[in-house]
Design a protein around this motif. Structure first.
Motif, short mmCIF file in Angstrom:
data_model
loop_
_atom_site.label_atom_id
_atom_site.label_comp_id
_atom_site.label_asym_id
_atom_site.label_seq_id
_atom_site.Cartn_x
_atom_site.Cartn_y
_atom_site.Cartn_z
N LEU A 178 0.82 -1.21 0.00
CA LEU A 178 0.00 0.00 0.00
C LEU A 178 0.85 1.26 0.00
CD1 LEU A 178 -2.79 -1.01 2.55
CD2 LEU A 178 -2.93 -1.02 0.06
N TRP A 230 -9.93 3.44 -1.71
CA TRP A 230 -10.48 4.80 -1.75
C TRP A 230 -11.94 4.77 -2.18
CZ3 TRP A 230 -6.08 7.79 -4.74
CH2 TRP A 230 -4.97 7.91 -3.89
N GLY A 269 -5.14 3.06 1.77
CA GLY A 269 -4.53 2.59 0.53
C GLY A 269 -5.43 2.83 -0.67
N SER A 270 -4.83 3.19 -1.80
CA SER A 270 -5.61 3.57 -2.98
C SER A 270 -6.60 2.50 -3.45
CB SER A 270 -4.69 4.00 -4.12
OG SER A 270 -3.80 2.98 -4.47
N TRP A 289 -4.24 7.49 6.69
CA TRP A 289 -4.19 7.28 5.24
C TRP A 289 -4.89 5.97 4.93
CZ3 TRP A 289 -1.81 2.83 3.66
CH2 TRP A 289 -0.82 2.30 4.49
N ASN A 333 -5.70 18.56 -1.36
CA ASN A 333 -6.12 17.22 -0.96
C ASN A 333 -7.61 17.29 -0.60
OD1 ASN A 333 -6.61 14.73 0.22
ND2 ASN A 333 -4.64 14.66 1.26
N ASP A 362 2.76 3.19 -3.13
CA ASP A 362 2.02 4.08 -4.02
C ASP A 362 2.38 5.53 -3.68
OD1 ASP A 362 0.08 5.72 -5.27
OD2 ASP A 362 -1.50 4.23 -5.01
N ARG A 383 1.05 8.26 -4.32
CA ARG A 383 -0.09 9.11 -3.95
C ARG A 383 -0.37 9.06 -2.45
NH1 ARG A 383 -4.37 6.57 -7.89
NH2 ARG A 383 -3.29 4.75 -7.05
N ILE A 384 0.03 7.99 -1.79
CA ILE A 384 -0.22 7.85 -0.36
C ILE A 384 0.79 8.69 0.43
CG2 ILE A 384 -0.39 6.25 1.59
CD1 ILE A 384 -2.52 5.81 -0.61
#
Length: 172
Positions: A25, A98, A94-95, A92, A130, A28, A30-31
């Motif tokens: 996770l 989402w 994980g994508s 956070w 964000n 990524d 983006r995280i």
């Protein structure tokens, strides 16, 4: 060892065996970049995180209640003796997870935990742009307080604009 269950999630302490799933996770970009840390580039980064930041008190692995699959992280940081009764909330997801409402669901659970711990104010910060974290903060009842420009984040080598929101418990 505190474990918090919600309708769909279990917030539990991190385990060394979480490293492979954490790495998958957290690699990524983006995280990490949305949180101010570099994306994981190896399993060793996951082990490092598990032995440092994720081993802190009141830091939880967010897992699915049925099946136990790791979906993210959430935690309260209550460590500034100069500001008693105030905690920072970080999280956070994980994508792959989402858009399912997991951050909001975990957020409600951790707010309940903060109340149990006697926290009076929770601070949640997010980077400019964000919009997902802005929406989560709004759904959790946080009020926007301020904006700070040019905040340095050395782990990602950037200066960013940070929005500060707060949730103040009444009657305390």
């Amino acid at each position: 060892m505190t474990i918090i269950d919600t309708a769909r999630l279990r917030l539990r302490p991190w385990r060394a065996t979480d490293a492979p799933h954490l790495y998958e996770l957290a690699k990524d970009p983006r995280i990490g970049l949305a949180c101010g840390w570099a994306p994981h580039t190896s399993i060793e980064d996951a082990h490092q995180a598990l032995s440092t930041v994720l081993s802190s008190s009141e830091t939880y692995a967010v897992t699915q209640l049925n099946g136990g699959e790791l979906v993210g992280a959430i935690g309260l940081r209550i460590d500034d003796p100069d500001v008693p009764g105030v905690a920072d909330l970080g999280y956070w997801i994980g994508s792959p997870y989402w858009g399912r409402g997991y951050a909001t669901e975990a957020g409600h659970a951790i707010i309940g935990r903060a109340r149990e711990l006697g926290v009076k104010t929770i601070v949640l910060k997010y980077f400019d742009g964000n919009s997902a974290s802005r929406r989560v903060s709004e759904k959790l009842g946080f009020a926007w307080r301020s904006r700070e420009e040019g905040v340095e984040y050395p782990l990602i080598g950037k200066r960013l604009t940070v929005h500060r929101t707060e949730l103040v418990f009444s009657g305390r």
